[in-house]
Design a protein around this motif. Structure first.
Motif, mmCIF file in Angstrom:
data_model
loop_
_atom_site.group_PDB
_atom_site.id
_atom_site.type_symbol
_atom_site.label_atom_id
_atom_site.label_comp_id
_atom_site.label_asym_id
_atom_site.label_seq_id
_atom_site.Cartn_x
_atom_site.Cartn_y
_atom_site.Cartn_z
ATOM 1 N N LYS A 65 -88.056 43.575 -110.540
ATOM 2 C CA LYS A 65 -87.061 42.533 -110.714
ATOM 3 C C LYS A 65 -87.353 41.715 -111.699
ATOM 4 O O LYS A 65 -88.521 40.947 -111.530
ATOM 5 C CB LYS A 65 -86.377 41.861 -109.363
ATOM 6 N N ARG A 66 -86.387 41.474 -112.742
ATOM 7 C CA ARG A 66 -86.919 40.445 -113.945
ATOM 8 C C ARG A 66 -86.948 38.928 -113.273
ATOM 9 O O ARG A 66 -87.783 38.372 -113.908
ATOM 10 C CB ARG A 66 -85.687 40.543 -115.093
ATOM 11 N N LYS A 67 -86.407 38.580 -112.213
ATOM 12 C CA LYS A 67 -86.311 37.389 -111.691
ATOM 13 C C LYS A 67 -87.802 37.090 -111.109
ATOM 14 O O LYS A 67 -87.968 35.831 -111.139
ATOM 15 C CB LYS A 67 -85.363 37.116 -110.688
ATOM 16 N N THR A 68 -88.417 38.308 -110.814
ATOM 17 C CA THR A 68 -89.928 38.049 -110.120
ATOM 18 C C THR A 68 -90.896 37.705 -111.304
ATOM 19 O O THR A 68 -91.420 36.905 -111.164
ATOM 20 C CB THR A 68 -90.070 39.145 -109.440
ATOM 21 N N LEU A 69 -90.529 38.380 -112.400
ATOM 22 C CA LEU A 69 -91.045 38.198 -113.650
ATOM 23 C C LEU A 69 -91.156 36.810 -114.255
ATOM 24 O O LEU A 69 -92.114 36.296 -114.656
ATOM 25 C CB LEU A 69 -90.847 39.295 -114.544
ATOM 26 N N ARG A 70 -89.886 36.532 -114.220
ATOM 27 C CA ARG A 70 -89.496 35.154 -114.734
ATOM 28 C C ARG A 70 -90.301 34.145 -113.983
ATOM 29 O O ARG A 70 -90.741 32.854 -114.550
ATOM 30 C CB ARG A 70 -88.088 34.755 -114.850
ATOM 31 N N ARG A 71 -90.053 34.265 -112.642
ATOM 32 C CA ARG A 71 -90.442 33.335 -111.605
ATOM 33 C C ARG A 71 -92.446 33.177 -111.692
ATOM 34 O O ARG A 71 -93.011 32.066 -111.567
ATOM 35 C CB ARG A 71 -90.346 33.409 -110.295
ATOM 36 N N ARG A 72 -92.946 34.236 -111.935
ATOM 37 C CA ARG A 72 -94.389 34.553 -111.619
ATOM 38 C C ARG A 72 -95.054 34.035 -112.998
ATOM 39 O O ARG A 72 -96.319 34.482 -113.076
ATOM 40 C CB ARG A 72 -94.543 35.413 -110.796
ATOM 41 N N SER A 73 -94.386 34.353 -114.179
ATOM 42 C CA SER A 73 -94.915 34.494 -115.425
ATOM 43 C C SER A 73 -94.597 33.164 -116.128
ATOM 44 O O SER A 73 -93.466 32.373 -116.117
ATOM 45 C CB SER A 73 -94.673 35.597 -115.981
ATOM 46 N N SER A 74 -95.260 32.966 -117.443
ATOM 47 C CA SER A 74 -95.055 32.028 -118.366
ATOM 48 C C SER A 74 -95.201 32.740 -119.841
ATOM 49 O O SER A 74 -96.300 33.335 -119.960
ATOM 50 C CB SER A 74 -96.092 30.500 -118.326
ATOM 51 N N LEU A 75 -94.395 32.242 -120.674
ATOM 52 C CA LEU A 75 -94.655 32.842 -122.105
ATOM 53 C C LEU A 75 -95.107 31.409 -122.886
ATOM 54 O O LEU A 75 -94.379 30.406 -122.824
ATOM 55 C CB LEU A 75 -93.119 33.025 -122.768
ATOM 56 N N ILE A 76 -96.123 31.723 -123.664
ATOM 57 C CA ILE A 76 -96.912 30.786 -124.230
ATOM 58 C C ILE A 76 -96.955 30.627 -125.707
ATOM 59 O O ILE A 76 -97.307 31.644 -126.255
ATOM 60 C CB ILE A 76 -98.457 30.739 -123.794
ATOM 61 N N ASP A 77 -96.140 29.571 -126.439
ATOM 62 C CA ASP A 77 -96.383 29.363 -127.793
ATOM 63 C C ASP A 77 -95.674 30.431 -128.591
ATOM 64 O O ASP A 77 -96.392 31.113 -129.542
ATOM 65 C CB ASP A 77 -97.884 29.220 -128.123
ATOM 66 N N SER A 78 -94.526 30.854 -128.263
ATOM 67 C CA SER A 78 -94.116 32.103 -128.881
ATOM 68 C C SER A 78 -93.471 31.614 -130.122
ATOM 69 O O SER A 78 -92.320 30.626 -130.043
ATOM 70 C CB SER A 78 -93.089 32.797 -127.737
ATOM 71 N N PRO A 79 -93.400 32.061 -131.263
ATOM 72 C CA PRO A 79 -93.026 31.795 -132.419
ATOM 73 C C PRO A 79 -91.413 31.797 -132.445
ATOM 74 O O PRO A 79 -90.825 32.794 -131.751
ATOM 75 C CB PRO A 79 -93.347 32.842 -133.440
ATOM 76 N N ARG A 80 -90.662 30.854 -132.766
ATOM 77 C CA ARG A 80 -89.187 30.670 -132.666
ATOM 78 C C ARG A 80 -88.460 30.557 -131.355
ATOM 79 O O ARG A 80 -87.271 30.796 -131.261
ATOM 80 C CB ARG A 80 -88.513 31.697 -133.575
ATOM 81 N N VAL A 81 -89.452 30.676 -130.331
ATOM 82 C CA VAL A 81 -88.991 30.486 -128.849
ATOM 83 C C VAL A 81 -89.470 29.372 -128.453
ATOM 84 O O VAL A 81 -88.489 28.332 -127.936
ATOM 85 C CB VAL A 81 -89.455 31.808 -128.084
ATOM 86 N N ASN A 82 -90.666 28.871 -128.189
ATOM 87 C CA ASN A 82 -91.365 27.702 -127.584
ATOM 88 C C ASN A 82 -92.397 27.105 -128.443
ATOM 89 O O ASN A 82 -93.277 26.314 -127.767
ATOM 90 C CB ASN A 82 -91.305 27.778 -125.950
ATOM 91 N N GLN A 83 -92.425 27.398 -129.341
ATOM 92 C CA GLN A 83 -94.032 27.069 -130.258
ATOM 93 C C GLN A 83 -93.438 25.515 -130.733
ATOM 94 O O GLN A 83 -92.231 25.008 -130.575
ATOM 95 C CB GLN A 83 -94.046 27.880 -131.507
ATOM 96 N N MET A 84 -94.570 24.678 -130.980
ATOM 97 C CA MET A 84 -94.428 23.378 -131.538
ATOM 98 C C MET A 84 -93.669 23.671 -132.716
ATOM 99 O O MET A 84 -93.886 24.164 -133.699
ATOM 100 C CB MET A 84 -95.815 22.558 -131.752
ATOM 101 N N GLU A 85 -92.617 22.724 -133.170
ATOM 102 C CA GLU A 85 -91.758 22.838 -134.206
ATOM 103 C C GLU A 85 -92.456 21.900 -135.058
ATOM 104 O O GLU A 85 -93.091 21.066 -134.832
ATOM 105 C CB GLU A 85 -90.307 22.219 -133.937
ATOM 106 N N GLU A 86 -92.017 22.361 -136.421
ATOM 107 C CA GLU A 86 -92.668 21.428 -137.497
ATOM 108 C C GLU A 86 -92.033 20.127 -137.518
ATOM 109 O O GLU A 86 -90.869 19.709 -136.850
ATOM 110 C CB GLU A 86 -92.191 22.040 -138.921
ATOM 111 N N HIS A 87 -92.892 19.248 -137.974
ATOM 112 C CA HIS A 87 -92.442 17.798 -138.192
ATOM 113 C C HIS A 87 -92.395 17.122 -136.632
ATOM 114 O O HIS A 87 -91.493 16.179 -136.517
ATOM 115 C CB HIS A 87 -91.108 17.330 -138.744
ATOM 116 N N MET A 88 -93.162 17.524 -135.523
ATOM 117 C CA MET A 88 -93.148 17.047 -134.471
ATOM 118 C C MET A 88 -94.522 16.624 -134.078
ATOM 119 O O MET A 88 -95.624 17.042 -134.364
ATOM 120 C CB MET A 88 -92.773 18.213 -133.332
ATOM 121 N N ARG A 89 -94.627 15.596 -133.257
ATOM 122 C CA ARG A 89 -95.664 14.968 -132.806
ATOM 123 C C ARG A 89 -96.343 15.609 -131.568
ATOM 124 O O ARG A 89 -95.517 16.004 -130.690
ATOM 125 C CB ARG A 89 -95.609 13.476 -132.413
#
Length: 232
Positions: A65-89
């Protein structure tokens, strides 16, 4: 355990994920090779339940089940998804990432205190473009370790921050083997270093995973030579 069985996903003009299979258990680190950033991000999103495959299955501890994957996992530093944005501290990025994570205390610890507790106080006032490769890896790995509910950590192209694997791979290995909270760790990368002798897979391949004895120390799994020979 994460089990990926003959997973495929369509793209707009070409397959996004070609038929791919592999498994990785808690306490293990696997490197998965993908040629394009689009492929790597597509697989990373699928592994964490954020993208539905067109064929095949992805399961965690027997549940597909996808909800199980979402609950038990983390996506780390994915480009254009949750990476640190330019000009950010750093302090602002860390505050944003920490705001998404549950905390035992009613009052969330201050970002400044969190950076100090993790030996990152030297990054507090830096802008995104000022970070060195090692500083970027230190930051994203520390934030990944803060994901207390996640037993699966998927790093989308950590090698884009560094010139060679030795900059980031040992830190990911320590995350997987953390005594207090061991995890299954997946690093989706453009190239697998010949210095890595542990688990590997490739987008578009369904070969069974090679046997690697559980509990091997890092120096038996990873033997970096020179930066030139070990380019990521």
């Amino acid at each position: 355990m994460l089990e990926v069985e003959a997973v495929q996903a369509k793209g707009r003009h070409a397959p996004l994920i070609e038929r791919t299979s592999f498994t990785v258990e808690v306490g293990e680190l696997i490197l998965v090779q993908g040629n394009s950033q689009l492929q790597r991000s597509g697989l990373s999103l699928a592994l964490t339940g954020r993208l539905r495959p067109d064929k095949g299955t992805i399961s965690w501890d027997g549940s597909d089940k996808r909800k199980t994957l979402r609950r038990r996992s983390s996506l780390i530093d994915s480009p254009r998804v949750n990476q640190m944005e330019e000009h950010m501290r750093v302090r602002d990025y860390a505050a944003e990432m920490l705001s998404y994570m549950p905390h035992k205390m009613l009052k969330r610890p201050s970002t400044e205190q969190w950076l100090r507790d993790h030996g990152l106080e030297d990054l507090d006032n830096l802008w995104e473009e000022q970070l060195t490769p090692d500083q970027r890896i230190r930051l994203v790995v520390a934030l990944a370790g803060q994901e207390k509910r996640s037993d699966l950590l998927v790093f989308d192209t950590p090698s884009r921050h560094a010139n060679h694997t030795a900059t980031w791979l040992p830190r990911l290995h320590r995350l997987a083997r953390n005594e207090e909270h061991p995890r299954a760790v997946v690093a989706v990368v453009p190239r697998i270093s010949t210095s890595w002798h542990g688990l590997t897979a490739r987008i578009g391949e369904t070969a069974p995973k090679p046997y690697v004895p559980s509990g091997l120390p890092l120096d038996e799994l990873f033997t970096p030579r020179t930066a030139q020979e070990d380019l990521s």
